[in-house]
Design an enzyme around this catalytic site. Structure first.
Site, PDB file in Angstrom:
ATOM      1  N   ASP A 114      -1.967  -1.364  -9.018  1.00  0.00           N
ATOM      2  CA  ASP A 114      -3.300  -1.765  -9.482  1.00  0.00           C
ATOM      3  C   ASP A 114      -3.755  -0.993 -10.721  1.00  0.00           C
ATOM      4  OD1 ASP A 114      -3.296  -3.272  -7.095  1.00  0.00           O
ATOM      5  OD2 ASP A 114      -4.162  -1.604  -5.991  1.00  0.00           O
ATOM      6  N   GLU A 150      -8.903 -11.980  -7.171  1.00  0.00           N
ATOM      7  CA  GLU A 150      -9.298 -10.582  -7.001  1.00  0.00           C
ATOM      8  C   GLU A 150      -8.992  -9.819  -8.278  1.00  0.00           C
ATOM      9  OE1 GLU A 150      -6.827  -8.775  -3.960  1.00  0.00           O
ATOM     10  OE2 GLU A 150      -5.077  -9.876  -4.645  1.00  0.00           O
TER      11      GLU A 150
END
Length: 546
Positions: A14, A187
């Site tokens: 991420d 997301e």
């Protein structure tokens, strides 16, 4: 110079990337591992050095009791108003209909800190980022969670204004700006303003083989105003199963001083056994989700495109204005424990390393045994990421147990349900012995049992070593540090992978670690002493060459 992917190997998921002047910074998720949020810096996008974590004590982050793969999800790093801004999510519930989470923001004038005490923002959804608009307004951009069983749980991307001075959230300004596509699971949003238009980068498809990143844009920040980039996704490996790099998607955009553009995304490098298909399943990734960087160009319609196609490349041209950055050639590491614990290499589970867990100094690490390795509360273990497919790790251990409830040794660990280790313990027949055990989705197996290796009378210390060779790994022991004996147990490394854990339940976000641990669930706090830890990376013969 060439960027060789992944640039941050071994559980660096991420990525949020920014540039301040001539220096690039990346923040990565750390989930239940302490300290929270991993930071790296570089001036060339090729070579990276780790920085101190911004969340290094319980005043900044309290994760005791967090489930595996809970904790820090998708931190967002930005720079505005002469300071660094860090938004992060602490996820408290991962399984079931709810995702209970706390979103915080902290700031620092210097990337090395000190960082301000985190301010609680909201719990609307995870993967928050902060957008600083050019009119001075600031917005939280986030995935939105819907627990209702008759709705899809990923309820679009919500934009909410915050007061730039007080950091108070203005919930009355909240609106859904993007619903994603039919791929669902939208997301990981990051918002940019480029040439007068707003560009939203968002992940879809889940962080598995179907993972992808899409781009949408709008001239305003009004509800449902964003239009998705036409054609293929911005980046994905769903249709490139033969690529060395897989799972690319969730990430962030950055520009160079000279006006070039790059995109940092999570990725993975799966392998498969000879008896398995290379495409279904696509493989196993014990190194977890890593960070890769791809070059970006803009088409005639003003849309960003990955150079080389949406599958990305293993070798990428570095920026023309890159400044050579000195960094270690690999992640080999020796620790003689003569000073304070090195938390840029070592991590602990959910809680920081304190006197309650143990101490370092005078050439030794002392760990006080507490809960088992299956606990989510009080585990005495320090561990470092697997950052190569092939490596050796060894340590000297001194331990004097009087109960089978007391154990200390060397572990390869994914989470509280998936790990193995070689350790000193005690049994009724032989006294002090060496055992090797594995926990496979909470199916615990002691491999040696009645054949546990008896430690000779008068032996003060035992040496342990693990040899990881991509698909499999083994354990060895020595009574003098010179002559090694292999335990006849060959363990499958896939059990320590995201994909394997996903096949049994939903926590699948980290990667394998190698570590040192002491357990005394009898409650008598027996202490183990560790000396001279070595982690040595070895070449991977299957690694692509430019």
């Amino acid at each position: 110079m060439k960027i060789k992917n992944p640039v941050l190997p071994g559980f660096n998921a991420d990525p949020s990337i920014i540039r301040v002047d001539d220096t690039y910074y990346i923040a990565n998720s750390t989930f239940e591992w302490f300290p929270g949020v991993r930071l790296h810096e570089s001036k060339d996008l090729v070579h990276w050095n780790e920085l101190p974590s911004p969340l290094a004590d319980v005043d900044m982050l309290d994760m005791k009791g967090n489930p595996a793969s809970g904790g820090i999800w998708a931190p967002d790093l930005s720079y505005a108003d002469g300071k660094f801004w860090l938004i992060f999510t602490d996820v408290k519930v991962t399984e079931g209909p709810f995702k209970d989470m706390h979103n915080y923001v902290t700031t620092a004038k210097d990337i090395h800190g000190p960082w301000t005490k985190p301010v609680l923002l909201n719990g609307v959804g995870f993967d928050e980022s902060l957008f600083h608009d050019d009119d001075g307004r600031k917005y939280i951009v986030q995935q939105t969670w819907d627990h209702r069983e008759y709705k899809h749980p990923f309820d679009g991307i919500t934009l909410t204004e915050i007061d730039p001075n007080t950091l108070e959230v203005m919930p009355e300004t909240a609106r859904t700006i993007y619903d994603g596509t039919d791929v669902k699971l939208v997301e990981g949003p990051h918002l940019y303003k480029i040439n007068g238009e707003y560009y939203l980068f968002a992940a879809q498809g889940g962080t598995v083989w179907t993972h992808q990143e899409v781009v949408a844009r709008s001239k305003t920040l009004d509800a449902h105003s964003f239009t998705t980039e036409p054609g293929d996704p911005f980046i994905t490996n769903f249709d490139t199963p033969d690529s060395y790099i897989q799972k690319q998607g969730h990430g962030a955009l950055v520009s160079t001083p000279g006006g070039e553009w790059y995109y940092a995304s999570l990725s993975a490098r799966p392998w498969h056994h000879e008896t398995e298909s290379a495409t279904d399943p696509r493989g196993w990734s014990p190194l977890g989700r890593e960070t890769s960087i791809q070059k970006v160009e803009w088409d005639d319609e003003g849309w960003p495109r990955i150079v080389g196609g949406h599958g990305g490349e293993t070798f990428v041209d570095a920026p023309k204005d890159a400044i050579l950055t000195e960094a270690p050639k690999d992640h080999s590491f020796h620790d003689d424990f003569t000073g304070k614990l090195d938390t840029t290499n070592w991590n602990t589970l959910r809680i920081p390393f304190t006197d309650h867990m143990g101490s370092t100094g005078d050439g030794s690490l002392k760990l006080i045994g507490h809960d088992s390795l299956s606990s989510t509360f009080d585990v005495s273990m320090i561990a470092m990421r697997w950052q190569a497919f092939n490596f050796d790790a060894s340590v000297k251990v001194k331990f004097n147990p009087f109960s089978y409830q007391q154990m200390a040794g060397l572990t390869n660990f994914y989470n509280d349900k998936h790990y193995s280790w070689i350790f000193i313990t005690w049994n009724e027949e032989k006294g002090h012995v060496i055992e090797v055990a594995q926990n496979d989705n909470n199916n615990y197996t002691s491999f040696l049992k009645d054949d546990a290796i008896q430690i000779p009378e008068g032996t003060e210390s035992v040496w342990f070593r693990t040899k990881v060779r991509k698909q499999f790994y083994t354990y060895e022991y020595s009574f003098d540090g010179q002559e090694w004996h292999e335990v006849p147990v060959k363990l499958d490394a896939k059990i320590l992978s995201d994909e394997y854990v996903l096949s049994t339940y939903g926590g699948f976000f980290t990667g394998a670690f190698v570590g040192l641990a002491a357990v005394d669930y009898s409650g008598y706090n027996s202490t183990a002493e560790f000396n001279n830890f070595d982690y040595t990376e070895l070449p991977d013969p299957d690694e692509p060459k430019e």
